[in-house]
Scaffold this active site. Sequence first.
Site, PDB file in Angstrom:
ATOM      1  CB  THR A 159      -0.885  -0.008   1.270  1.00 17.81           C
ATOM      2  OG1 THR A 159      -1.731  -1.152   1.219  1.00 17.81           O
ATOM      3  CG2 THR A 159      -1.762   1.241   1.362  1.00 17.81           C
TER       4      THR A 159
ATOM      5  CB  SER B 278       2.640   7.403  -3.064  1.00 16.58           C
ATOM      6  OG  SER B 278       3.776   7.473  -2.237  1.00 16.58           O
TER       7      SER B 278
ATOM      8  N   GLY C 281       6.370  -0.815  -0.192  1.00 18.39           N
ATOM      9  CA  GLY C 281       7.253   0.289   0.163  1.00 18.39           C
ATOM     10  C   GLY C 281       7.580   0.262   1.642  1.00 18.39           C
ATOM     11  CB  ALA C 282       9.795   0.755   3.885  1.00 17.55           C
TER      12      ALA C 282
ATOM     13  CD  GLU D 158       1.527  -1.956   4.444  1.00 14.14           C
ATOM     14  OE1 GLU D 158       1.253  -1.131   3.570  1.00 14.14           O
ATOM     15  OE2 GLU D 158       2.225  -1.680   5.428  1.00 14.14           O
TER      16      GLU D 158
HETATM   17  C1  5RP Z   1       1.606   1.846   4.169  1.00 15.21           C
HETATM   18  C2  5RP Z   1       3.077   1.692   4.163  1.00 15.21           C
HETATM   19  C3  5RP Z   1       3.835   2.277   3.011  1.00 15.21           C
HETATM   20  O1  5RP Z   1       4.626   1.286   2.450  1.00 15.21           O
HETATM   21  C4  5RP Z   1       4.713   3.387   3.502  1.00 15.21           C
HETATM   22  O2  5RP Z   1       3.909   4.331   4.214  1.00 15.21           O
HETATM   23  C5  5RP Z   1       5.442   4.091   2.352  1.00 15.21           C
HETATM   24  O3  5RP Z   1       4.524   4.823   1.598  1.00 15.21           O
HETATM   25  P1  5RP Z   1       4.909   5.623   0.291  1.00 15.21           P
HETATM   26  O4  5RP Z   1       5.254   4.611  -0.762  1.00 15.21           O
HETATM   27  O5  5RP Z   1       3.659   6.408  -0.025  1.00 15.21           O
HETATM   28  O6  5RP Z   1       6.075   6.528   0.603  1.00 15.21           O
HETATM   29  O7  5RP Z   1       3.667   1.114   5.030  1.00 15.21           O
HETATM   30  O8  5RP Z   1       1.025   1.372   5.348  1.00 15.21           O
END
Ligand code: 5RP
Length: 218
Positions: A28, A30, A82-83, A103
Amino acid sequence: MQQDELKKAVAWAALDYVAAGTIVGTGTGSTVAHFIEALGSIRDKIKGAVSSSEASSAQLKKFAIPLFDCNQVDGLDIYVDGADEINPQKQMIKGGGAALTREKILAAIARKFICIVDASKQVDVLGKFPLPVEVIPMARTYVSRQLIQLGGKPVHRQHVITDNGNLILDVHNLRISDAVALEDKINGIAGVVTVGLFARRAADVVLVAAAGGIKVIG
Ligand code: 5RP
């Protein structure tokens, strides 16, 4: 390159890890939104996806990628996510998008966890990004007190209800030197559903986008 261009570049690079005929776990956020779009371009080659959030499910449907329930699959070849922060041990803080519980389930059933980040997410020590903790609503103040005892400053994330009907506490002021120990401690607090520390189940491969290109940490 702007951060979103880096996110897009690393998301498309993750397509190299998708084998034909498989069901792909999707995270989840962007960065993953770009990955789902990339997956849409090869949707005839894959069997489908298991999603970690209602938001990602909606996007998968938009690209006509068949959705499987987590309980329908034996496991996943790969999980791509992502992270918010990642350290050199490939341990992560996740949950900025409040999807940490699902996740973590997909990370647990995946044979390979591929983390896709831009270089701004790399840190030596986890904890600058407030650590998300998903909490059963009736336990909010109890869990907050326990987190304060651990040295953190929990802040209730306003106007957010998770896909599982729970709350998020974002824990500030942590410098996480032993991520596995802290993950275990916070998971042990009654009322905690999931802590957004992915230390016991770290990533297997990290793809990092920087201005110079994509770096693979395997
Ligand atoms: C969602 C997450 C996402 O992986 C994390 O917030 C990174 O988000 P983005 O790719 O928007 O920078 O853990 O729960």
